[in-house]
Design a protein around this motif. Structure first.
Motif, PDB file in Angstrom:
ATOM      1  N   CYS A   1      -4.879   6.935  -0.230  1.00 38.19           N
ATOM      2  CA  CYS A   1      -4.053   5.504  -0.545  1.00 38.19           C
ATOM      3  C   CYS A   1      -4.149   5.533  -2.042  1.00 38.19           C
ATOM      4  CB  CYS A   1      -4.350   4.560   0.156  1.00 38.19           C
ATOM      5  SG  CYS A   1      -5.824   3.823   0.232  1.00 38.19           S
TER       6      CYS A   1
ATOM      7  N   LEU B   1      -4.452   2.206  -3.807  1.00 45.27           N
ATOM      8  CA  LEU B   1      -4.502   0.639  -3.515  1.00 45.27           C
ATOM      9  C   LEU B   1      -4.026  -0.093  -4.628  1.00 45.27           C
ATOM     10  CD1 LEU B   1      -7.843  -0.173  -1.593  1.00 45.27           C
ATOM     11  CD2 LEU B   1      -5.512  -0.316  -0.844  1.00 45.27           C
TER      12      LEU B   1
ATOM     13  N   LEU C   1       0.187  -1.155  -4.750  1.00 44.97           N
ATOM     14  CA  LEU C   1       0.584  -1.858  -3.770  1.00 44.97           C
ATOM     15  C   LEU C   1       1.441  -3.135  -4.641  1.00 44.97           C
ATOM     16  CD1 LEU C   1      -0.814   0.188  -1.970  1.00 44.97           C
ATOM     17  CD2 LEU C   1      -1.211  -1.967  -0.421  1.00 44.97           C
TER      18      LEU C   1
ATOM     19  N   TYR D   1       1.392  -6.556  -4.961  1.00 45.73           N
ATOM     20  CA  TYR D   1       0.556  -7.825  -5.067  1.00 45.73           C
ATOM     21  C   TYR D   1       1.216  -9.258  -5.338  1.00 45.73           C
ATOM     22  CZ  TYR D   1      -3.199  -4.519  -3.899  1.00 45.73           C
ATOM     23  OH  TYR D   1      -3.809  -3.602  -3.427  1.00 45.73           O
TER      24      TYR D   1
ATOM     25  N   HIS E   1       1.584  -8.775  -0.504  1.00 47.03           N
ATOM     26  CA  HIS E   1       0.026  -9.034  -0.228  1.00 47.03           C
ATOM     27  C   HIS E   1      -0.514  -9.906  -1.538  1.00 47.03           C
ATOM     28  CE1 HIS E   1       0.673  -5.419   1.857  1.00 47.03           C
ATOM     29  NE2 HIS E   1       1.138  -4.652   0.589  1.00 47.03           N
TER      30      HIS E   1
ATOM     31  N   VAL F   1      -4.868  -6.733   1.831  1.00 42.42           N
ATOM     32  CA  VAL F   1      -4.476  -5.617   2.455  1.00 42.42           C
ATOM     33  C   VAL F   1      -5.430  -4.797   3.335  1.00 42.42           C
ATOM     34  CG1 VAL F   1      -4.107  -3.175   1.541  1.00 42.42           C
ATOM     35  CG2 VAL F   1      -2.868  -5.006   0.197  1.00 42.42           C
TER      36      VAL F   1
ATOM     37  N   THR G   1      -2.050   7.574   4.436  1.00 44.84           N
ATOM     38  CA  THR G   1      -0.672   6.822   4.068  1.00 44.84           C
ATOM     39  C   THR G   1       0.007   7.275   2.834  1.00 44.84           C
ATOM     40  OG1 THR G   1      -1.788   5.167   2.925  1.00 44.84           O
ATOM     41  CG2 THR G   1      -1.380   4.852   5.267  1.00 44.84           C
TER      42      THR G   1
ATOM     43  N   SER H   1      -0.092   5.630   0.480  1.00 42.32           N
ATOM     44  CA  SER H   1       0.657   4.589   0.274  1.00 42.32           C
ATOM     45  C   SER H   1       0.674   4.006  -1.411  1.00 42.32           C
ATOM     46  CB  SER H   1       0.053   3.021   0.973  1.00 42.32           C
ATOM     47  OG  SER H   1      -1.367   3.261   0.714  1.00 42.32           O
ATOM     48  N   PRO H   2       1.502   3.642  -1.981  1.00 37.34           N
ATOM     49  CA  PRO H   2       2.527   2.758  -1.553  1.00 37.34           C
ATOM     50  C   PRO H   2       3.825   3.502  -0.916  1.00 37.34           C
ATOM     51  CG  PRO H   2       2.711   2.483  -3.816  1.00 37.34           C
ATOM     52  CD  PRO H   2       1.508   3.266  -3.313  1.00 37.34           C
TER      53      PRO H   2
ATOM     54  N   GLU I   1       7.605  -0.567   1.581  1.00 29.83           N
ATOM     55  CA  GLU I   1       6.448  -0.077   0.921  1.00 29.83           C
ATOM     56  C   GLU I   1       5.396   0.265   2.082  1.00 29.83           C
ATOM     57  OE1 GLU I   1       4.305  -2.185  -2.449  1.00 29.83           O
ATOM     58  OE2 GLU I   1       3.282  -2.595  -0.894  1.00 29.83           O
ATOM     59  N   ASN I   2       4.678   1.314   1.699  1.00 29.47           N
ATOM     60  CA  ASN I   2       3.789   1.865   2.816  1.00 29.47           C
ATOM     61  C   ASN I   2       2.458   0.925   2.543  1.00 29.47           C
ATOM     62  OD1 ASN I   2       2.482   3.275   4.912  1.00 29.47           O
ATOM     63  ND2 ASN I   2       2.742   5.186   3.827  1.00 29.47           N
ATOM     64  N   GLN I   3       1.369   0.971   3.476  1.00 36.60           N
ATOM     65  CA  GLN I   3       0.167   0.364   3.172  1.00 36.60           C
ATOM     66  C   GLN I   3      -0.918   0.859   4.125  1.00 36.60           C
ATOM     67  OE1 GLN I   3      -0.231  -3.614   4.939  1.00 36.60           O
ATOM     68  NE2 GLN I   3       1.842  -3.786   5.085  1.00 36.60           N
TER      69      GLN I   3
END
Length: 265
Positions: A8, A10, A13, A15, A19, A25, A204, A206-207, A218-220
């Motif tokens: 992922c 991080l 994402l 924020y 989040h 998260v 994932t 992610s994002p 959005e993925n997480q």
């Protein structure tokens, strides 16, 4: 039950509106039994920024590398090695080849890919590989550089069974993302059924690439639970078994003691 998000971003994402912070998260992930994540870098400055954002947390490990789509400017391979040598870094990458979006940087991509593998072999850290529209060159370079010395994973797998078989023969792991849940991913589901459970990882990315039923959002890391549940059905096992096996696979590939993984929950 413990699930691991093996890939992922991080630092990517939202924020601002989705989040509160990284702790938020990770709490959302733990609420769905996702207790550990691998935060993956795509540039060296980005790695430094990501480290500052996340800090040292029991539930997060790091990968350090330069994405094949970030080859527009040269970077210092000595700096890559220095950053990757940190004990908190467990992998090289993501690295690899992407001829779909930037065919004009093929030469630099290949050189960078080889350097990641060489540093990975030197440091005994596996490589996280991205490939798109570059199947044969990817396989050739992995073989020529002796990637079996450090191991690795083809992340966000979207290739065919023949490619998966070749990678498995090299000792590679195969990681599936939310793409496997997409309506038009029948061929990929066939690959997921083919890959042995003891060589499987879940992620994932992610994002990006949120699985059904979150596609388009959005993925997480929390959503790796949905990928795992879907794969469990494809593999004909219950979610607890898939979680236990993929977590063991993650521990083995990235040389992370299983007690560290369980202690993070």
């Amino acid at each position: 039950m413990l699930l691991v998000d093996s890939h992922c971003h991080l630092d990517g994402l939202d924020y601002q509106s989705l989040h509160k912070d990284v702790s938020d998260v990770l709490a959302k992930a733990r609420a769905r039994d996702v207790g550990f994540v691998l935060a993956v870098a795509t540039t060296l400055p980005g790695f430094r920024t990501m480290r500052e954002l996340i800090g040292d947390r029991p539930g997060v490990a790091y990968s350090c590398g330069v994405h094949p789509l970030n080859q527009d400017a040269p970077y210092d391979y000595a700096e890559l090695r220095q950053l990757a040598a940190d004990a908190r870094v467990v992998a090289m990458g993501e690295t690899g080849l992407d001829y779909h979006y930037q065919p004009e940087t093929q030469v630099q991509q290949r050189y960078s890919f080889r350097e990641h593998i060489r540093i990975g072999c030197e440091l005994n850290k596996p490589v996280i590989v991205h490939t798109r529209s570059a199947r044969q060159d990817t396989l050739d370079i992995l073989k020529e550089e002796g990637v079996e010395r450090c191991g690795g994973v083809l992340h966000c797998f979207t290739e065919d069974i023949a490619t998966a078989r070749t990678l498995l023969d090299m000792g590679f792991y195969i990681s599936f993302s939310g793409i496997v849940t997409f309506r038009n991913a029948d061929e990929l589901r066939d690959v997921a059924r083919f890959v042995p459970l003891d060589r499987l990882l879940v992620e994932t990315d992610s994002p990006w690439l949120a699985p059904v039923p979150f596609r388009g959002k959005e993925n997480q890391p929390a959503y790796v639970r949905d990928v795992a549940e879907y794969l469990a059905v494809l593999k004909g096992v219950d979610i607890a078994q898939l979680a236990a096996t993929t977590t063991d696979n993650f521990s083995r590939l990235f040389h992370i003691d299983s007690q560290r993984l369980t202690a993070a929950v």
